[in-house]
Design a protein around this motif. Structure first.
Motif, PDB file in Angstrom:
ATOM      1  N   ARG A 175       0.836  -1.204   0.000  1.00 20.68           N
ATOM      2  CA  ARG A 175       0.000   0.000   0.000  1.00 20.68           C
ATOM      3  C   ARG A 175       0.867   1.249   0.000  1.00 20.68           C
ATOM      4  O   ARG A 175       0.559   2.233  -0.688  1.00 20.68           O
ATOM      5  CB  ARG A 175      -0.907  -0.015   1.233  1.00 20.68           C
ATOM      6  CG  ARG A 175      -1.851   1.168   1.317  1.00 20.68           C
ATOM      7  CD  ARG A 175      -2.830   1.185   0.176  1.00 20.68           C
ATOM      8  NE  ARG A 175      -3.767   2.301   0.282  1.00 20.68           N
ATOM      9  CZ  ARG A 175      -4.147   3.038  -0.742  1.00 20.68           C
ATOM     10  NH1 ARG A 175      -3.683   2.782  -1.960  1.00 20.68           N
ATOM     11  NH2 ARG A 175      -5.001   4.022  -0.576  1.00 20.68           N
ATOM     12  N   ALA A 176       1.975   1.223   0.741  1.00 25.41           N
ATOM     13  CA  ALA A 176       2.874   2.376   0.793  1.00 25.41           C
ATOM     14  C   ALA A 176       3.467   2.668  -0.585  1.00 25.41           C
ATOM     15  O   ALA A 176       3.532   3.832  -1.015  1.00 25.41           O
ATOM     16  CB  ALA A 176       3.989   2.129   1.804  1.00 25.41           C
ATOM     17  N   ALA A 177       3.895   1.634  -1.298  1.00 26.02           N
ATOM     18  CA  ALA A 177       4.480   1.824  -2.622  1.00 26.02           C
ATOM     19  C   ALA A 177       3.469   2.467  -3.571  1.00 26.02           C
ATOM     20  O   ALA A 177       3.803   3.387  -4.339  1.00 26.02           O
ATOM     21  CB  ALA A 177       4.966   0.488  -3.180  1.00 26.02           C
ATOM     22  N   GLN A 178       2.225   2.009  -3.516  1.00 28.96           N
ATOM     23  CA  GLN A 178       1.197   2.576  -4.376  1.00 28.96           C
ATOM     24  C   GLN A 178       0.928   4.036  -4.020  1.00 28.96           C
ATOM     25  O   GLN A 178       0.769   4.898  -4.902  1.00 28.96           O
ATOM     26  CB  GLN A 178      -0.095   1.767  -4.251  1.00 28.96           C
ATOM     27  CG  GLN A 178      -1.220   2.260  -5.164  1.00 28.96           C
ATOM     28  CD  GLN A 178      -0.820   2.249  -6.620  1.00 28.96           C
ATOM     29  OE1 GLN A 178      -0.394   1.221  -7.139  1.00 28.96           O
ATOM     30  NE2 GLN A 178      -0.941   3.396  -7.294  1.00 28.96           N
ATOM     31  N   LEU A 179       0.893   4.327  -2.739  1.00 32.74           N
ATOM     32  CA  LEU A 179       0.641   5.698  -2.307  1.00 32.74           C
ATOM     33  C   LEU A 179       1.789   6.630  -2.687  1.00 32.74           C
ATOM     34  O   LEU A 179       1.560   7.793  -3.055  1.00 32.74           O
ATOM     35  CB  LEU A 179       0.402   5.736  -0.797  1.00 32.74           C
ATOM     36  CG  LEU A 179      -0.973   5.236  -0.340  1.00 32.74           C
ATOM     37  CD1 LEU A 179      -0.980   4.978   1.157  1.00 32.74           C
ATOM     38  CD2 LEU A 179      -2.059   6.243  -0.717  1.00 32.74           C
ATOM     39  N   TYR A 180       3.037   6.147  -2.598  1.00 32.29           N
ATOM     40  CA  TYR A 180       4.166   6.970  -3.050  1.00 32.29           C
ATOM     41  C   TYR A 180       4.020   7.293  -4.535  1.00 32.29           C
ATOM     42  O   TYR A 180       4.279   8.434  -4.973  1.00 32.29           O
ATOM     43  CB  TYR A 180       5.492   6.252  -2.805  1.00 32.29           C
ATOM     44  CG  TYR A 180       6.024   6.372  -1.401  1.00 32.29           C
ATOM     45  CD1 TYR A 180       6.189   7.621  -0.795  1.00 32.29           C
ATOM     46  CD2 TYR A 180       6.394   5.242  -0.664  1.00 32.29           C
ATOM     47  CE1 TYR A 180       6.694   7.738   0.497  1.00 32.29           C
ATOM     48  CE2 TYR A 180       6.895   5.341   0.624  1.00 32.29           C
ATOM     49  CZ  TYR A 180       7.041   6.592   1.201  1.00 32.29           C
ATOM     50  OH  TYR A 180       7.538   6.703   2.484  1.00 32.29           O
ATOM     51  N   ALA A 181       3.597   6.304  -5.333  1.00 32.28           N
ATOM     52  CA  ALA A 181       3.400   6.543  -6.760  1.00 32.28           C
ATOM     53  C   ALA A 181       2.265   7.542  -6.987  1.00 32.28           C
ATOM     54  O   ALA A 181       2.363   8.425  -7.843  1.00 32.28           O
ATOM     55  CB  ALA A 181       3.109   5.223  -7.468  1.00 32.28           C
ATOM     56  N   ASP A 182       1.183   7.405  -6.220  1.00 34.01           N
ATOM     57  CA  ASP A 182       0.080   8.359  -6.330  1.00 34.01           C
ATOM     58  C   ASP A 182       0.546   9.770  -5.972  1.00 34.01           C
ATOM     59  O   ASP A 182       0.174  10.750  -6.645  1.00 34.01           O
ATOM     60  CB  ASP A 182      -1.062   7.950  -5.391  1.00 34.01           C
ATOM     61  CG  ASP A 182      -1.737   6.652  -5.810  1.00 34.01           C
ATOM     62  OD1 ASP A 182      -1.530   6.208  -6.960  1.00 34.01           O
ATOM     63  OD2 ASP A 182      -2.454   6.070  -4.964  1.00 34.01           O
ATOM     64  N   ALA A 183       1.337   9.862  -4.917  1.00 35.34           N
ATOM     65  CA  ALA A 183       1.834  11.171  -4.479  1.00 35.34           C
ATOM     66  C   ALA A 183       2.733  11.801  -5.536  1.00 35.34           C
ATOM     67  O   ALA A 183       2.710  13.019  -5.746  1.00 35.34           O
ATOM     68  CB  ALA A 183       2.585  11.031  -3.158  1.00 35.34           C
ATOM     69  N   ALA A 184       3.522  10.959  -6.227  1.00 36.46           N
ATOM     70  CA  ALA A 184       4.412  11.475  -7.275  1.00 36.46           C
ATOM     71  C   ALA A 184       3.609  12.118  -8.399  1.00 36.46           C
ATOM     72  O   ALA A 184       3.992  13.167  -8.927  1.00 36.46           O
ATOM     73  CB  ALA A 184       5.282  10.343  -7.814  1.00 36.46           C
TER      74      ALA A 184
END
Length: 391
Positions: A347-356
């Motif tokens: 979930r963290a990896a996906q959220l980092y991508a969303d934030a980018a």
């Protein structure tokens, strides 16, 4: 003469011309012309009376411009209201100019640009370069701002909170082109601190100094952003930190807390920690509580969730995050950080991508993409048991 010292004279010279009868826009234009001429001709041999020289040069420019306009007779009544060779007033109109340039009628970008011109003494070319926009674009922005202020006098009462917000925006512009706007904001705020006895002004100066002290460690040699927890603290400017803390302590002792003092207190706690692990997150949460009370800002509440996540654990931070608007700037980045700390790596990896994808700058976007890649790399690593089975 040092360029910065020369620019410090600009507000006072504008004030002299306005007191002699010039309108603000014409006075500011004339002083800018005099400033450009001074920068080109003074070199290492400035006049004995730099302020007097600037007043004379600017007044002559104003007279020439006024005579070239229509309604010559009316304008010349103003032009001859005070002899050119008369004494230069010792009145300091710098504070009044701060208020005028931060007028509530101006949009923030225009107020920032006009403050840098009339109070900071920067040329239009320098301001345009610092903001990475064409000079004609910046000239139009400044001209529109001055037209909006037509008829406003220097003796109008101003809003100090607006002035401080404009200076804070100048500082946050960072640096670029020929002018370091962060350093310029500090220089101008030092002037304002000398002119006022308000603890919030000192609080803003302290905040700027404490943030500026970490500047050298904020980026890697290749330009990558370095988050606070990973910064090389040996590169922090201890002199600026000490000055910022001293100014902050004096302001807090006045017992008139404001948002800039509270922000500076948080920055001071970060600066006081010898390592990220030694940060006093409990005290930082307490200061965020004060900031929430003072501002009730959703962004402050978002930043507070990070502090709570460090002080009380990521689950506590995530519980607070659930009550905030997901459309807030950096919401996804904060959620990613908390999910990673809670062990929810996918979930963290996906959220980092969303934030980018929602990042406000290329540097921030690239940093968040690297964070997503870092977490995904951890996910791909074989567990200890799998390694043992392979042996």
């Amino acid at each position: 003469m040092n360029d910065a010292l020369l620019r410090e004279l600009v507000p006072a010279v504008i004030g002299v011309l306005v007191r002699r009868g010039a309108d603000f826009a014409s006075a500011e234009d004339a002083v800018q012309e005099a400033l450009v001429r001074a920068l080109a001709t003074w070199s290492d041999d400035p006049p004995r009376d730099p302020k007097g020289w600037l007043v004379t040069a600017a007044w002559h420019r104003f007279v020439d411009d006024a005579r070239s306009q229509s309604a010559r007779r009316v304008r010349e009544d103003v032009v001859h209201a005070e002899p050119v060779g008369g004494p230069v007033s010792d009145a300091d109109d710098t504070l009044a100019l701060y208020f005028l340039c931060a007028h509530p009628a101006l949009p923030a970008p225009s107020a920032v640009a006009l403050t840098l011109r009339a109070v900071g003494g920067l040329t239009t070319a320098q301001i345009a370069s610092a903001h990475l926009v064409p000079e004609p674009t910046m000239a139009q922005r400044i001209s529109r701002a001055k037209r909006r202020l037509a008829g406003e006098s220097l003796d109008q009462p101003g809003d100090l909170a607006t002035v401080l917000r404009v200076l804070y925006l100048v500082f946050n512009e960072g640096y670029g082109g020929d002018v370091d706007l962060a350093a310029e904001a500090i220089r101008i705020t030092r002037q304002l601190t000398a002119l006022t006895d308000e603890p919030e002004v000192a609080g803003l100066l302290a905040l700027m100094l404490l943030h500026h002290a970490r500047r050298a460690s904020r980026t890697a040699p290749d330009g990558r952003l370095v988050p606070l927890a990973r910064q090389d603290r040996t590169r922090w400017d201890t002199r600026l930190i000490a000055e910022g803390v001293t100014i902050l302590q004096a302001a807090l002792a006045r017992d008139r807390l404001g948002e800039y003092q509270a922000q500076a207190a948080i920055a001071a706690l970060h600066a006081d920690a010898r390592s990220a692990a030694e940060t006093d997150w409990v005290q930082i949460v307490e200061w965020y509580d004060e900031l929430v009370r003072l501002t009730d800002s959703p962004i402050v509440r978002l930043n507070r969730t990070v502090a709570v996540g460090e002080a009380d654990g990521p689950r506590a931070g995530l519980a607070l995050l659930a009550d905030l608007d997901p459309d807030l700037p950096r919401f996804a980045a904060v959620a990613a950080h908390l999910r990673e700390r809670a062990g929810e790596l996918e979930r963290a990896a996906q959220l980092y991508a969303d934030a980018a994808r929602a990042a406000a700058s290329a540097a921030e976007r690239d940093h968040l993409i690297r964070e997503a890649a870092r977490v995904r790399q951890v996910l791909r690593r074989p567990s200890t048991g799998e390694l043992a089975g392979d042996q």
